[in-house]
Scaffold this motif. Sequence first.
Motif, short mmCIF file in Angstrom:
data_model
loop_
_atom_site.label_atom_id
_atom_site.label_comp_id
_atom_site.label_asym_id
_atom_site.label_seq_id
_atom_site.Cartn_x
_atom_site.Cartn_y
_atom_site.Cartn_z
N VAL A 1 13.01 25.74 -2.56
CA VAL A 1 13.49 26.84 -3.34
C VAL A 1 13.39 27.93 -2.33
CG1 VAL A 1 12.28 28.51 -5.05
CG2 VAL A 1 12.62 26.17 -5.56
N PRO A 2 12.30 28.06 -1.42
CA PRO A 2 12.32 29.16 -0.31
C PRO A 2 13.57 29.10 0.33
CG PRO A 2 10.14 28.19 -0.33
CD PRO A 2 11.18 27.50 -1.25
N ALA A 3 14.20 28.10 0.55
CA ALA A 3 15.45 27.85 1.53
C ALA A 3 16.70 28.49 0.70
CB ALA A 3 15.88 26.31 2.00
N LEU A 4 16.69 28.20 -0.67
CA LEU A 4 17.82 28.60 -1.47
C LEU A 4 17.56 30.13 -1.45
CD1 LEU A 4 17.50 26.23 -4.29
CD2 LEU A 4 19.69 26.71 -2.69
N ALA A 5 16.44 30.73 -1.58
CA ALA A 5 16.21 31.95 -1.87
C ALA A 5 16.72 32.89 -0.31
CB ALA A 5 14.66 32.41 -2.11
N GLU A 6 15.99 32.41 0.68
CA GLU A 6 16.57 32.75 2.09
C GLU A 6 18.06 32.75 2.14
OE1 GLU A 6 15.81 32.26 6.75
OE2 GLU A 6 14.15 31.29 5.14
#
Length: 198
Positions: free
Chosen positions: A101-106
């Motif tokens: 999820v952090p990778a998608l957000a970034e």
Amino acid sequence: GWGARGAGDNAAAGDMAMYRSVDAFLGYFAAVNRRAMRDIGALPPEADGWTPATGEGEGAWSINKLVGHMCGSRLYFASAYLGRGWVSPAPPDVSRRELWVPALAESFERFCELLRGTPDEWLERKVAMIDSGGTLSGWRILAMMVEHDIHHRSQIDTYAGLNGWPVPQIFDRSAETIGALQAQERAKHGLAGEGHAL
């Protein structure tokens, strides 16, 4: 996949942009990204490292690799849109479920940073395709990026369903819920009969 074969629009007469402004597109993509983060965030621990038993190419990738591919592809399409070539960046570290999820957000934030402030006229600007002599309008590149993102989110959702993992409803309404309201909705609009389930 990243192919654009056959999608050229240089011969289309009166090609009209699907999106009227970059800001409007980014607002739409924000909703698409929220659904991606919601669905991928709902995956259980056993999804980490899960790979189909059969398949080839993207059909045989792990969920980890698919998430990384979604993230990297967003920036691949951004590069093409900006006129910097169909250049794919290194995917982010998605080796563990808690990184997804952090990778998608970034990747979403980076995509927005790259496009925010670009002229709306670029939506109509022609960009040379990677694999032919054709061109694509800028807005079509953005549409391809969104379709690609949804394609792989749906692939992951399918894997979740096959494994009995939770698959969130796209609009927080099930087909069964809408089906149960059909008789009431038909009566409200003067239509006879019980109606049909979706």
